[in-house]
Write an enzyme that holds these catalytic residues in place. Structure first.
Site, PDB file in Angstrom:
ATOM      1  N   ARG A   1      42.213  53.542  17.841  1.00 39.97           N
ATOM      2  CA  ARG A   1      41.195  53.331  16.963  1.00 39.97           C
ATOM      3  C   ARG A   1      39.893  52.547  16.857  1.00 39.97           C
ATOM      4  NH1 ARG A   1      45.740  54.094  13.305  1.00 39.97           N
ATOM      5  NH2 ARG A   1      45.656  55.731  12.113  1.00 39.97           N
TER       6      ARG A   1
ATOM      7  N   TYR B   1      58.244  66.773   9.481  1.00 35.65           N
ATOM      8  CA  TYR B   1      57.974  66.411  10.419  1.00 35.65           C
ATOM      9  C   TYR B   1      58.348  66.461  11.537  1.00 35.65           C
ATOM     10  CZ  TYR B   1      58.017  61.839  14.107  1.00 35.65           C
ATOM     11  OH  TYR B   1      58.076  61.303  14.964  1.00 35.65           O
TER      12      TYR B   1
END
Length: 317
Positions: free
Chosen positions: A31, A140
């Site tokens: 990130r 998920y």
């Protein structure tokens, strides 16, 4: 050159260190730049894993991608549409990366999926296999399953090799969540009503999973295959706690509450999912992984538990 996503996570940090030790050229998609990764690693900030993330800079000169980054389980999910949130990152975000990787000439794409693609539990003596066709119900697991399906289609369309690995619960030094809670309870000597559970569950030590991932980078037989992974020894919840307590150097205080009573009590309290994790079976068959790759888990369960316990004890000093 290998591109690794999720490099700062539990699995990613261990994998980054191993690849660095092996002198493998590595690019980490992050990130933002961080000082938690070894110096030789090239870091490329890409922002969040999204369906429109631009991977062009990170994919420069890359031969293989190892994709670990994902939206994982959220205990108290605040998303308005949790399934859409999982799909946005784990399905659409993954396939966006894979399409750009194929266009950039990447040879192999290794995707860390989840045993939840197979399901939540197994019946006695019927472990999951890599080629089962179960469709998951866990949100998920659904997002990972759909990503797998998209990757298979992309492999057929582009010729990029895809390798899928589905691990069960991963533990090792620095583990968090429920496994860390178990260590804390055992270390404090808290009595637990888990002394008469006769289930069987597969786990995988962090180092064993990392070893399989690195094996799949270049192994010719791994191309376009799906693999299950475990330590090769399944344990009951009671046996796991006993052996983990031994690794911690603490006597285990496990009360022999009958398994049916424990399951019924937790279910009445609205904790059926916890009852399933504590008392249910979840076994995986890794014979395909062994036979096709010649892979054997390098670390025994007891050694892996010892390393996990030692890291936990050191963190408390």
């Amino acid at each position: 050159m290998i591109l690794l996503t999720g490099s700062t996570g539990f699995i990613g940090q261990s994998l980054s260190q191993k690849l660095t030790n092996q002198k493998v050229p590595l690019t980490a998609a992050v990130r933002r730049t961080t000082d938690t990764l070894p110096d030789p690693i090239r870091q490329v900030p890409v922002g969040d894993l999204l369906p429109n993330t631009d991977w062009s800079q990170a994919l420069t000169s890359v031969d293989a991608v190892i994709h670990l980054a994902a939206r994982v389980h959220v205990m108290q999910d605040t998303a308005t549409d949790p399934l859409a949130a999982f799909r946005n990152i784990n399905t659409a975000g993954t396939l966006n990366l894979a399409r750009q990787a194929a266009a950039a000439g990447v040879r192999r794409f290794i995707f860390l999926s989840s045993i939840k693609v197979n399901g939540e539990h197994t019946t006695a003596d019927k472990p999951f296999t890599a080629d089962d066709t179960h469709i998951p119900t866990d949100l998920y697991g659904i997002s990972k399953y759909e990503a797998e399906q998209g990757l298979h289609e992309l492999a057929l369309q582009t010729g990029m090799e895809v390798v899928i690995i589905r691990p069960p619960l991963v533990y090792g030094p620095g583990v968090k969540a429920n496994f860390l809670s178990m260590m804390r309870w055992l270390h404090k000597g808290i009595p637990l009503p888990l002394g008469a559970i006769h289930n069987q569950r597969s786990l995988v030590a962090l180092n064993n999973l990392v070893d399989l991932i690195t094996t799949c980078i270049d192994h010719p037989a791994a191309a376009n295959q799906t693999f299950l992974v475990s330590d090769g020894e399944d344990l009951s919840t009671t046996a796991l706690l006993q052996r983990l307590g031994s690794a911690l150097g603490k006597p285990t205080r496990l009360l022999p509450v009958p398994q049916r009573l424990l399951t019924a009590s937790l279910t009445l309290l609205g904790k059926a999912a916890i009852a399933q994790r504590l008392c249910g079976n979840l076994q995986v068959d890794i014979s395909k992984t062994r036979d096709l790759l010649g892979w054997v888990p390098p670390l025994s369960v007891d050694e892996a538990l010892r390393q996990t316990a030692q890291a936990y004890l050191q963190s408390r000093r």
